[in-house]
Design an enzyme around this catalytic site. Structure first.
Site, short mmCIF file in Angstrom:
data_model
loop_
_atom_site.label_atom_id
_atom_site.label_comp_id
_atom_site.label_asym_id
_atom_site.label_seq_id
_atom_site.Cartn_x
_atom_site.Cartn_y
_atom_site.Cartn_z
N ASN A 209 0.84 -1.19 0.00
CA ASN A 209 0.00 0.00 0.00
C ASN A 209 0.88 1.25 0.00
O ASN A 209 2.10 1.16 0.06
CB ASN A 209 -0.96 -0.03 1.19
CG ASN A 209 -0.23 -0.07 2.51
OD1 ASN A 209 0.44 0.87 2.89
ND2 ASN A 209 -0.32 -1.21 3.20
N ARG A 210 0.24 2.41 -0.06
CA ARG A 210 0.98 3.65 -0.26
C ARG A 210 1.49 4.29 1.01
O ARG A 210 2.01 5.41 0.97
CB ARG A 210 0.06 4.68 -0.94
CG ARG A 210 -0.33 4.35 -2.35
CD ARG A 210 -1.33 5.42 -2.81
NE ARG A 210 -1.89 5.12 -4.10
CZ ARG A 210 -1.33 5.48 -5.25
NH1 ARG A 210 -0.20 6.15 -5.25
NH2 ARG A 210 -1.91 5.18 -6.39
#
Ligand code: CTP
Length: 400
Positions: A209-210
């Site tokens: 994920n970011r």
């Protein structure tokens, strides 16, 4: 508005060259910096460098420009003095009030907050003389940052390494904005998770994920500044190690869970700022998955990861332990937040709105902290440090 006036004292250690980066961070963010090196510091980095980078004259002695009374004026006019690196010798002089050059005179005349960023060999840092000098300076209200652990000059490693300039800068910024931190978390152990987990698919690919880890690192840094013993469990964050924090690095949600359960045993508070993957690939391919020219790609089967926040909230490792969760929502933020707070069973839930350009990787954040007691604390758009301070304010109030 006048630029904040910072005095950057540089004493004679090899880390003097890293103080150049600290200076650059101050000047680029609108601070007026006067560099005051000691004579020994100039063996490592010359006066011309400091003068050119700061835009001010540089001297080590009180005898230059005597008509301007620099030994008094520089300290009196400063909003912050930061000594980086601070050698064992400089700390000793400061603790004993010696004043035999411009920097030590400045330390005696300054009435603003003073921050020391020590750098020295482990033996010197651990020597009883240095321990007592550091304790004296802290008792008088100075901030003495814990040195980092790592490579020292030459081949040896240990505690005494110069803290990362980015970390020193963040702490100085905090001190300029809010003053010297109250040690309201002294004697407390807090666990913070940061970053985002990566769930491997094969040896070269993962589901991730970011999350950058910046919010979790800000939480760790501010808790350490407020006196807590901090365990930072970091998942895949490419950030400098915060000074004075026990760092545990993990990759997957399972590894994060194991590290949290271990560290939470004696923790007063656990803050789950990490973005934990809810699912992981059901099968890990031990060899790289190859494409087949004549076939459609196979779907990736997923299985649930354990919900660590719900687990530690349901089974508190010690009575009175405060558990804080984060919720990243894209719409109907508060309603989803309230429901999540109830579902997870934590004491506080920091709810923020995320999107491709919002929150993830940014320096700033905006959030509402929801309490299980029904409280709602909005935190206006601002640095992630400010949100971190609010979280610790709310945690400290609940610990009391
Ligand atoms: N979290 C956790 N373990 C997981 C997933 C999330 O401990 N397996 C924690 C995160 O660290 C965060 C909080 O739970 O503090 C909220 O995570 P989020 O992904 O927003 O919540 P979900 O439960 O996944 O809810 P939804 O997918 O419905 O948004």
């Amino acid at each position: 508005m006048d630029k904040p006036k910072v005095v950057l004292g540089v004493s004679g250690g090899i880390a003097a060259y890293k103080a150049g980066e600290l200076l650059r961070r101050f000047t680029e963010s609108g601070h007026d910096v006067r560099v005051v090196p000691t004579a020994s510091a100039l063996h490592f980095v010359g006066a011309a460098t400091w003068s050119a980078l700061s835009g001010h004259p540089v001297s080590t002695e009180v005898w230059d420009d005597v008509h301007e009374v620099p030994h008094v004026r520089i300290g009196q006019h400063a909003d912050l003095v930061v000594v980086a690196p601070a050698t064992a010798d400089l700390l000793a002089k400061a603790a004993h009030g010696l004043a035999d050059d411009l920097l030590t005179n400045t330390l005696l005349t300054a009435r603003c907050p003073v921050v020391f960023a020590p750098a020295m060999h482990t033996e010197m840092w651990e020597h009883p003389a240095t321990r007592e000098n550091v304790a004296t300076l802290r008792r008088r209200g100075a901030v003495v940052i814990e040195p980092a652990v790592g490579r020292l000059t030459g081949a040896d490693t240990g505690k005494g390494r110069f803290p990362d300039p980015a970390e020193i800068f963040e702490l100085c910024r905090r001190v300029l904005a809010r003053g010297v931190p109250e040690p309201d978390l002294a004697g407390r152990h807090v666990v913070v998770t940061a970053g985002g987990t990566r769930e491997p698919l094969d040896p070269v690919r993962f589901l991730g994920n970011r999350s950058s880890g910046k919010q979790g690192y800000a939480l760790a840094r501010t808790a350490a500044a407020r006196g807590a013993r901090v365990t930072l469990i970091s998942a895949n964050a490419a950030l400098p190690d915060p000074a004075g924090v026990d760092l545990v690095t993990v990759g997957t949600a399972e590894e994060l869970r194991a590290a949290v359960l271990k560290a939470a045993g004696d923790a007063d508070a656990v803050v789950m700022a990490a973005a934990v993957a809810d699912f992981r690939p059901a099968v890990y391919a031990t060899g790289k998955i190859k494409k087949q020219d004549d076939q459609e790609p196979a779907p990736i089967a997923l299985v649930r990861n354990p919900d660590i926040l719900a687990e530690i909230s349901a089974r508190r490792a010690r009575p009175g332990q405060i558990v804080v969760g984060f919720a990243a929502e894209t719409d109907d933020v508060l309603a989803h937040g309230r429901a999540k707070l109830r579902r997870k069973g934590c004491d506080l839930l920091v709810v923020n709105e995320v999107g491709e350009r919002k929150t993830f990787g940014a320096e700033e954040n905006e959030a509402v902290v929801l309490g299980a007691d029904g409280s709602e604390t909005p935190v206006p758009y601002g640095p992630k440090e400010a949100l971190a301070e609010t979280v610790w304010d709310l945690v400290a109030a609940r610990l009391d």
